[in-house]
Design a protein around this motif. Structure first.
Motif, PDB file in Angstrom:
ATOM      1  N   ILE B 369      40.752  41.136  24.971  1.00  0.00           N
ATOM      2  CA  ILE B 369      41.902  41.142  25.883  1.00  0.00           C
ATOM      3  C   ILE B 369      41.380  40.713  27.244  1.00  0.00           C
ATOM      4  CG2 ILE B 369      43.563  42.602  27.118  1.00  0.00           C
ATOM      5  CD1 ILE B 369      43.782  44.312  24.581  1.00  0.00           C
ATOM      6  N   ALA B 370      41.989  39.643  27.770  1.00  0.00           N
ATOM      7  CA  ALA B 370      41.473  39.038  29.005  1.00  0.00           C
ATOM      8  C   ALA B 370      42.155  39.627  30.243  1.00  0.00           C
ATOM      9  CB  ALA B 370      41.685  37.530  28.957  1.00  0.00           C
ATOM     10  N   ASP B 371      41.566  39.360  31.381  1.00  0.00           N
ATOM     11  CA  ASP B 371      42.133  39.731  32.690  1.00  0.00           C
ATOM     12  C   ASP B 371      43.588  39.314  32.812  1.00  0.00           C
ATOM     13  OD1 ASP B 371      40.029  40.918  33.887  1.00  0.00           O
ATOM     14  OD2 ASP B 371      39.723  39.371  35.423  1.00  0.00           O
ATOM     15  N   GLY B 372      44.420  40.239  33.263  1.00  0.00           N
ATOM     16  CA  GLY B 372      45.792  39.880  33.625  1.00  0.00           C
ATOM     17  C   GLY B 372      46.749  39.716  32.468  1.00  0.00           C
ATOM     18  N   GLU B 373      46.287  39.908  31.236  1.00  0.00           N
ATOM     19  CA  GLU B 373      47.195  39.737  30.099  1.00  0.00           C
ATOM     20  C   GLU B 373      48.188  40.896  30.011  1.00  0.00           C
ATOM     21  OE1 GLU B 373      45.423  36.828  26.856  1.00  0.00           O
ATOM     22  OE2 GLU B 373      44.527  38.828  26.676  1.00  0.00           O
ATOM     23  N   ARG B 374      49.380  40.563  29.490  1.00  0.00           N
ATOM     24  CA  ARG B 374      50.400  41.595  29.268  1.00  0.00           C
ATOM     25  C   ARG B 374      50.247  42.135  27.856  1.00  0.00           C
ATOM     26  NH1 ARG B 374      56.159  39.489  31.465  1.00  0.00           N
ATOM     27  NH2 ARG B 374      55.873  37.938  29.823  1.00  0.00           N
ATOM     28  N   VAL B 375      49.961  43.431  27.763  1.00  0.00           N
ATOM     29  CA  VAL B 375      49.596  44.044  26.483  1.00  0.00           C
ATOM     30  C   VAL B 375      50.612  45.130  26.128  1.00  0.00           C
ATOM     31  CG1 VAL B 375      47.804  45.362  25.280  1.00  0.00           C
ATOM     32  CG2 VAL B 375      47.154  43.572  26.937  1.00  0.00           C
ATOM     33  N   VAL B 376      51.156  45.051  24.930  1.00  0.00           N
ATOM     34  CA  VAL B 376      52.106  46.060  24.459  1.00  0.00           C
ATOM     35  C   VAL B 376      51.485  46.890  23.341  1.00  0.00           C
ATOM     36  CG1 VAL B 376      54.318  46.486  23.296  1.00  0.00           C
ATOM     37  CG2 VAL B 376      54.151  44.732  25.083  1.00  0.00           C
TER      38      VAL B 376
END
Lengths: 405, 405
Positions: B369-376
């Motif tokens: 999971i990279a910087d700034g990603e939107r994760v649900v």
């Protein structure tokens, strides 16, 4: 855009007004404080159609709520619970238009989430860092979890007999949880002494003015869900009675701002109690304006085991003003109704909600509920929070066994 | 007005098509059937703006659901669960934009209600009067309660170790409940024999085509809640995997009808399993298209204790197509995360939901999971259904005692 039309607080007993920008508990006369809004300005600036497209939670009514800044809202997505027709159960008791407002479909599984969401948000807005409260379980669980989300430290005191699941909810939230070998009134005394000694914010029922504003949203939602109209009867399981007071307040505010017609007769409100703890029913039957402490109270509907409520006079006033009534239900009758609701409607309601269905049945049988009336039963929580109300003898098979018919 | 754009069923393995107006179970080749819609006509006749004003439940998407007539809808108000930002927990694991889709706020307290609502409604529409299914608890509870509301007789078989509360839900609904001294796979065999012998409708996971359509609505809601857009990553606790398959199907359908941009990269889907039961993870790591039976499986996250899932190949396909991955979490890690979620966010999630947060933490730490990603993170149920995951040592006071600091 004005986020909240909050104006001030007032005492419904002696009329004293208070500045809403300060933290308050009870009035100097000892009565609970109520919240006032600038309804005239609200009516001219906000239309009910503005609400329709908003997110389906109770904050859609933020103009009628006390939190001044959206940044202070502490939410877990609470509100806009389903209003379900329950036609099979209705037919079973002879009520053609029976509905259930299902408050089990809410964070923490009980309607206490509403009071906690608004109460904790407003406490945060006013700078509270530590609160304390007595509880019969569900309110404490809700306030503990919302306080955790707000970064507020919570001390919760509940009876040893309160539902174990609510104990776990408090514990997992990191709250300071203490049990008392007694009733909620004993827990209240312990909290009262701690509040004095340590200067905590007292979040006891009606000892702060904002919990009722959260509960009020049940009334706002009902009106919106009925297409900005109201049913004929609303039955409510009454312990502290905050929800009933709140629903009444909500409907009067909606009439004042014209979102429901001013000439529309408000629903007859029914306070449902347990036979083992019926102080409001007793006061109602005796025509009194306040209740007396109900000794040796006991009922399986733990949430309404409240022997003396601080807001009793407001509950009784709401019943009188709406031509409502108060009625007590025995534990056996409510357990039967819990099973009826599950078998006929697939609704696993809490014991307090089951008491309300039993009350609807009794009031229909007596004719108090008339032919064709629209009747709303408030189920205040999920049945899954009370696993001990269901006893099941279940056969156990080995993997190689077969089912029989 | 067309209520549903259902067209037919097809087998994702061998391609055989089936008439959707008939009752079907598996394809003749043994694979689960998927539901198809007339998406072209739907796209030309329905606009996503039409959805906005509808009631906040999953039936707002009725055009993309299989039930032909609104009269057959069996609903307890399920769907449109909250999508909550969880910034404190996100910060704690270094994910700036972390969200929780909270499937605890739904009838029966678990996401299984979605599959049951749509599955039972469609079964009723097609004339089913009696169904049977194996379950790890929550699905059986949901199907038992929705079947009761539909007037369908349900036989439910669950392991003796399944959560006790789900046992009570089945019992109170009046279902024919049987326990098995074994795993869900043993329960499945018992149901399979009963289905053969007594001609019952088999409502086992993916053995009927419509449960997945109910689960699909999680994907539809996510897209609408993100303003008809999608996040970068969705993590899902994977037992049978129906929800993951459903979310993937939903997003592809939304792209096909143009409600989310066709050029938008779909979220990377993550199948989260328990270390004690990780058949999908093993197959993923070995680059296989199907999983193998996972022997001696065991985990506190009971809902994902599924040693071999019928839809494993569809889960693995969804992971491949979206550049997702599969990851296993230990019980200790997930219990820690359950406490983190409650203390930091006031969210009492179920063990399966906690596993997903633990997976997010691990995938952020590894850089996946990279910087700034939107994760649900999908929390599939309410923590209150699993009281045994929290142990609390709580002091007991007498009424005359005082709190200490």
């Amino acid at each position: 855009m004005t986020y909240s039309y909050l104006s001030h607080l007032h005492c419904p007993k002696c009329g004293t007004e208070y500045d809403a920008s300060q933290l308050h508990q009870l009035c100097v006369c000892g009565a609970p404080l109520l919240v006032d809004y600038d309804l005239e300005r609200l009516a001219s600036e906000v239309k009910r159609e503005d609400i329709a497209a908003r997110r389906p939670d109770l904050w859609r009514y933020h103009e009628l709520l006390p939190v001044q800044s959206e940044a202070n809202v502490v939410s877990l997505g609470e509100g806009m619970t389903p209003l379900l027709p329950v036609p099979a159960l209705g037919e079973n008791m002879g009520i053609e238009h029976l509905y259930m407002k299902d408050e089990g479909i809410i964070p923490t599984g009980s309607f206490k989430a509403r009071g906690a969401a608004v109460g904790v948000s407003r406490a945060k807005e006013l700078g509270v860092t530590e609160l304390a409260m007595p509880t019969n379980g569900n309110a404490g669980a809700a306030w503990a979890l919302y306080a955790a989300r707000a970064g507020i430290r919570a001390t919760i005191v509940m009876p040893v007999d309160a539902p174990k699941i609510t104990r776990n909810e408090c514990a997992v939230s990191g709250a300071n949880l203490v049990l008392v070998d007694g009733l909620i009134s004993d827990a209240g005394k312990i909290v009262g002494r701690a509040v004095q000694e340590f200067g905590l914010f007292d979040a006891s029922t009606l000892k702060e003015p904002y919990r009722i504003e959260g509960k009020k949203t049940m009334g706002l939602e009902l009106a919106e869900q009925f297409g900005w109209d109201v049913p004929d009867v609303i039955l409510y399981p009454t312990g502290g009675g905050v929800g009933l007071i709140g629903i009444h307040k909500a409907l009067k505010e909606l009439q004042a701002i014209g979102w429901i017609p001013a000439e529309r007769r408000l629903p007859r409100l029914v306070a449902v109690q347990a036979e083992g703890c019926a102080p409001i029913v007793k006061a109602w039957e005796e025509g009194r304006e306040e209740s007396e402490f109900f000794p040796n109270s006991e009922t399986i509907a733990f949430g309404i085991n409240v022997p003396k409520a601080l807001g009793d006079f407001l509950v009784l006033q709401a019943l009188r003003e709406t031509d409502g009534c108060a009625i007590a239900i025995g534990d056996e009758a409510l357990l039967r109704e819990q099973e009826n609701a599950a078998r006929l409607e697939g609704a696993f309601v809490c014991p307090e909600g089951a008491a309300v269905f039993a009350a609807a049945r009794a009031l229909r049988a007596s004719g108090w509920i008339a032919d064709g009336e629209r009747v709303v039963a408030l189920n205040t929580g999920a049945g899954i929070k009370y696993p001990d109300t269901v006893s099941a003898e279940v056969p156990v098979l080995q993997p190689e066994d077969s089912l029989k018919r």
